[in-house]
Design a protein around this motif. Structure first.
Motif, PDB file in Angstrom:
ATOM      1  N   GLU A  39       0.806  -1.215   0.000  1.00 34.76           N
ATOM      2  CA  GLU A  39       0.000   0.000   0.000  1.00 34.76           C
ATOM      3  C   GLU A  39       0.845   1.273   0.000  1.00 34.76           C
ATOM      4  O   GLU A  39       0.326   2.369  -0.208  1.00 34.76           O
ATOM      5  CB  GLU A  39      -0.936  -0.001   1.216  1.00 34.76           C
ATOM      6  CG  GLU A  39      -1.965  -1.131   1.169  1.00 34.76           C
ATOM      7  CD  GLU A  39      -2.881  -1.126   2.367  1.00 34.76           C
ATOM      8  OE1 GLU A  39      -2.662  -0.304   3.279  1.00 34.76           O
ATOM      9  OE2 GLU A  39      -3.817  -1.936   2.394  1.00 34.76           O
ATOM     10  N   THR A  90       0.468   6.346   1.552  1.00 33.24           N
ATOM     11  CA  THR A  90      -0.066   5.074   1.077  1.00 33.24           C
ATOM     12  C   THR A  90      -1.217   5.322   0.102  1.00 33.24           C
ATOM     13  O   THR A  90      -1.599   6.468  -0.153  1.00 33.24           O
ATOM     14  CB  THR A  90      -0.558   4.199   2.241  1.00 33.24           C
ATOM     15  OG1 THR A  90      -1.756   4.779   2.792  1.00 33.24           O
ATOM     16  CG2 THR A  90       0.496   4.094   3.333  1.00 33.24           C
ATOM     17  N   ILE A  91      -1.780   4.261  -0.400  1.00 33.44           N
ATOM     18  CA  ILE A  91      -2.887   4.359  -1.352  1.00 33.44           C
ATOM     19  C   ILE A  91      -4.070   5.106  -0.737  1.00 33.44           C
ATOM     20  O   ILE A  91      -4.754   5.874  -1.419  1.00 33.44           O
ATOM     21  CB  ILE A  91      -3.329   2.952  -1.800  1.00 33.44           C
ATOM     22  CG1 ILE A  91      -2.213   2.290  -2.612  1.00 33.44           C
ATOM     23  CG2 ILE A  91      -4.617   2.999  -2.611  1.00 33.44           C
ATOM     24  CD1 ILE A  91      -2.444   0.819  -2.897  1.00 33.44           C
ATOM     25  N   SER A  92      -4.281   4.919   0.556  1.00 30.19           N
ATOM     26  CA  SER A  92      -5.480   5.478   1.187  1.00 30.19           C
ATOM     27  C   SER A  92      -5.226   6.518   2.266  1.00 30.19           C
ATOM     28  O   SER A  92      -6.161   7.179   2.714  1.00 30.19           O
ATOM     29  CB  SER A  92      -6.303   4.342   1.800  1.00 30.19           C
ATOM     30  OG  SER A  92      -5.537   3.630   2.760  1.00 30.19           O
ATOM     31  N   SER A  93      -3.957   6.691   2.693  1.00 26.55           N
ATOM     32  CA  SER A  93      -3.724   7.584   3.822  1.00 26.55           C
ATOM     33  C   SER A  93      -2.283   8.083   3.851  1.00 26.55           C
ATOM     34  O   SER A  93      -1.469   7.720   3.000  1.00 26.55           O
ATOM     35  CB  SER A  93      -4.042   6.845   5.127  1.00 26.55           C
ATOM     36  OG  SER A  93      -4.241   7.730   6.177  1.00 26.55           O
ATOM     37  N   GLU A  94      -1.995   8.967   4.818  1.00 23.85           N
ATOM     38  CA  GLU A  94      -0.638   9.456   5.055  1.00 23.85           C
ATOM     39  C   GLU A  94      -0.331   9.346   6.540  1.00 23.85           C
ATOM     40  O   GLU A  94      -1.204   9.535   7.379  1.00 23.85           O
ATOM     41  CB  GLU A  94      -0.497  10.921   4.613  1.00 23.85           C
ATOM     42  CG  GLU A  94      -0.676  11.142   3.127  1.00 23.85           C
ATOM     43  CD  GLU A  94      -0.468  12.603   2.729  1.00 23.85           C
ATOM     44  OE1 GLU A  94      -0.176  13.435   3.627  1.00 23.85           O
ATOM     45  OE2 GLU A  94      -0.596  12.910   1.534  1.00 23.85           O
ATOM     46  N   GLN A 121       4.740   0.965  -7.662  1.00 26.71           N
ATOM     47  CA  GLN A 121       3.761   2.040  -7.800  1.00 26.71           C
ATOM     48  C   GLN A 121       4.169   3.098  -8.826  1.00 26.71           C
ATOM     49  O   GLN A 121       3.423   4.032  -9.075  1.00 26.71           O
ATOM     50  CB  GLN A 121       3.540   2.716  -6.431  1.00 26.71           C
ATOM     51  CG  GLN A 121       3.040   1.803  -5.331  1.00 26.71           C
ATOM     52  CD  GLN A 121       1.627   1.302  -5.564  1.00 26.71           C
ATOM     53  OE1 GLN A 121       0.904   1.824  -6.399  1.00 26.71           O
ATOM     54  NE2 GLN A 121       1.228   0.278  -4.811  1.00 26.71           N
ATOM     55  N   LYS A 172       1.063   8.142  -9.108  1.00 27.99           N
ATOM     56  CA  LYS A 172      -0.313   8.625  -8.906  1.00 27.99           C
ATOM     57  C   LYS A 172      -0.399  10.143  -9.063  1.00 27.99           C
ATOM     58  O   LYS A 172      -1.038  10.842  -8.257  1.00 27.99           O
ATOM     59  CB  LYS A 172      -0.829   8.206  -7.519  1.00 27.99           C
ATOM     60  CG  LYS A 172      -0.827   6.709  -7.274  1.00 27.99           C
ATOM     61  CD  LYS A 172      -1.846   6.015  -8.157  1.00 27.99           C
ATOM     62  CE  LYS A 172      -1.946   4.531  -7.848  1.00 27.99           C
ATOM     63  NZ  LYS A 172      -0.798   3.743  -8.338  1.00 27.99           N
TER      64      LYS A 172
END
Length: 225
Positions: A145, A160-164, A196, A208
């Motif tokens: 992630e 990460t993909i969903s958070s820091e 990534q 991203k």
């Protein structure tokens, strides 16, 4: 192949907690148990196998060195103590390393890497995650992630993909805990997940939509991908 299974034999609660926290921060270590004295540890070892013992010397009932002499086929042993005068005896008993309290994480990590590098064990990392301190909590972050890690003075930012997450450690410290085949340092302040990367040039990596600079001394890193 498996991770390094280990036990802690330590009668001081604070010292045991420090070791437990250090073990949880290292991906290739698996803690099987913590024992207040060598007798309890002996009972555990009669029914279970372990790869590594973190052994305090000054224990109740049976001292650490005396306990070590009772083991007919001992695993790797890292001695932990506040007394340096036992070092010679420890090395005579073929201990892997000798850590003086208070133990710094960097010194702990060097010691466990000696165990990992032992060719007799053939051990490789199997965990796919790491625990890091975030606001006094240990947070589990999966390698898959993580997008990139950025240095922010005495902290690092793990994106990460969903958070820091902000954690008080250096990029050098986190780099040592990450699998080198997945994570690459591309700049003094940035570590990226190779999995990534969306695109890159000689100057910039893009993940991203985030452009990450490639440092002058790191330009050959991506050529090896």
């Amino acid at each position: 192949m498996s991770s390094i299974k280990c036990i802690i034999i330590e009668d001081e609660p604070l010292a045991a907690k420090v070791l437990k926290d250090y073990v949880s921060a290292v991906p290739f270590l698996e803690l099987q148990g913590i024992f207040k004295d060598a007798i309890l540890a002996s009972e555990f070892l009669l029914r279970n196998e372990t790869d590594l013992i973190f052994l305090d010397i000054h224990l109740p009932r049976l001292k650490g060195m005396a306990f070590l002499k009772t083991l007919t086929n001992p695993p790797s042993v890292i001695v932990t103590t506040a007394y340096h005068q036992y070092a010679v005896e420890g090395f005579n008993l073929n201990v892997t390393d000798y850590l003086l309290k208070p133990i710094e994480f960097e010194r702990f990590f060097t010691a466990v890497n000696k165990v990992k590098a032992d060719p007799r064990r053939g051990i490789e990392e199997v965990r796919d995650f790491i625990f890091v301190y975030v606001q006094k909590r240990r947070v589990k972050i999966r390698f898959s992630e993580i997008l990139y890690i950025e240095s922010q003075r005495e902290y690092i930012k793990i994106v990460t993909i969903s958070s820091e997450y902000l954690s008080k450690m250096s990029t050098n410290e986190i780099e040592e805990l990450l699998p080198g085949n997945i994570f690459k340092r591309v700049h003094r302040s940035f570590i990226v997940s190779v999995n990534q990367i969306d695109s890159y040039t000689a100057e910039v990596v893009e993940i991203k939509g985030k452009p990450i600079p490639i440092g002058r001394g790191y330009k050959d890193i991506l050529d090896k991908l």
